[in-house]
Design an enzyme around this catalytic site. Structure first.
Site, short mmCIF file in Angstrom:
data_model
loop_
_atom_site.label_atom_id
_atom_site.label_comp_id
_atom_site.label_asym_id
_atom_site.label_seq_id
_atom_site.Cartn_x
_atom_site.Cartn_y
_atom_site.Cartn_z
N ASP A 131 4.44 1.71 -0.24
CA ASP A 131 3.50 0.78 -0.62
C ASP A 131 2.60 0.56 0.73
O ASP A 131 1.51 0.51 0.57
CB ASP A 131 4.21 -0.52 -1.09
CG ASP A 131 3.24 -1.69 -1.77
OD1 ASP A 131 2.06 -1.18 -2.17
OD2 ASP A 131 3.51 -2.75 -1.94
N TYR A 170 14.59 -0.61 -2.18
CA TYR A 170 15.18 -1.26 -3.41
C TYR A 170 16.45 -0.74 -3.97
O TYR A 170 17.04 -1.02 -4.68
CB TYR A 170 14.23 -0.97 -4.88
CG TYR A 170 12.94 -1.92 -4.83
CD1 TYR A 170 12.69 -2.57 -3.71
CD2 TYR A 170 12.20 -2.04 -5.97
CE1 TYR A 170 11.64 -3.34 -3.79
CE2 TYR A 170 11.15 -2.96 -5.82
CZ TYR A 170 10.75 -3.65 -5.04
OH TYR A 170 9.69 -4.58 -4.80
#
Length: 170
Positions: free
Chosen positions: A35, A127
């Site tokens: 990101d 994550y």
């Protein structure tokens, strides 16, 4: 017909495709990992588009498993498709949410008319999703999703990720 699956080891921000998939956080305002790299290399145009989305339909952010497109800014692509992967949890099966990231990204790609799409290993970084399982879900989902996309390119950052995806594509 399912798309051709190819593997590349390297930096997803260097790919020349119609759409690059961003493993975004729900805020759509940038973050770490893929990101952050996409926002840094793509420039302020991506963030400006994300802010417009947040000011409109996505006021509370993008839900896990969903996808939405913005400009690609300075990337060698037409669009960035942002998808929010689930955090891995040993005590809860979130595989369907991860599969949804791939299905929804392909749906958005079809709506845009994209024929080549580059995916990272969604949720397999910060994550915490185990790489082998992330590869299994990604490859099975893309193979089983009806799409007009002609090529899905999995762009994998390191040897371990590349090997996990290669084992699934073979």
């Amino acid at each position: 017909m399912s798309p051709t699956l190819t593997l590349v080891q390297g930096d997803i921000t260097q790919e020349s495709v119609d759409a690059i998939v961003n493993a975004a956080n729900s805020s759509l305002l940038g973050g770490g990992g893929v990101d952050g790299a996409i926002h840094r290399r793509g420039g302020p145009e991506i963030l400006a588009d994300c802010r417009r989305l947040r000011a409109g339909h996505y006021g509370k952010g993008l839900a896990t498993g969903q996808a939405v497109a913005t400009t690609a800014g300075r990337l060698d692509a037409r669009w960035v498709i942002h998808t929010v992967g689930p955090r891995y949890a040993r005590d809860e099966d979130r595989a369907e949410l991860l599969a949804s990231c791939y299905r929804q990204s392909l749906r958005v790609a079809d709506e845009l008319g994209a024929r080549t799409v580059a995916f990272p290993a969604v949720s397999a970084g910060i994550y915490g999703w185990p790489m082998e399982d992330a590869a299994r879900i990604a490859v099975e989902t893309v193979r089983n999703t009806e799409t007009a996309v002609e090529e899905v390119r999995f762009v994998l950052f390191d040897d371990r990720a590349y090997a996990a995806f290669a084992a699934r594509i073979a």
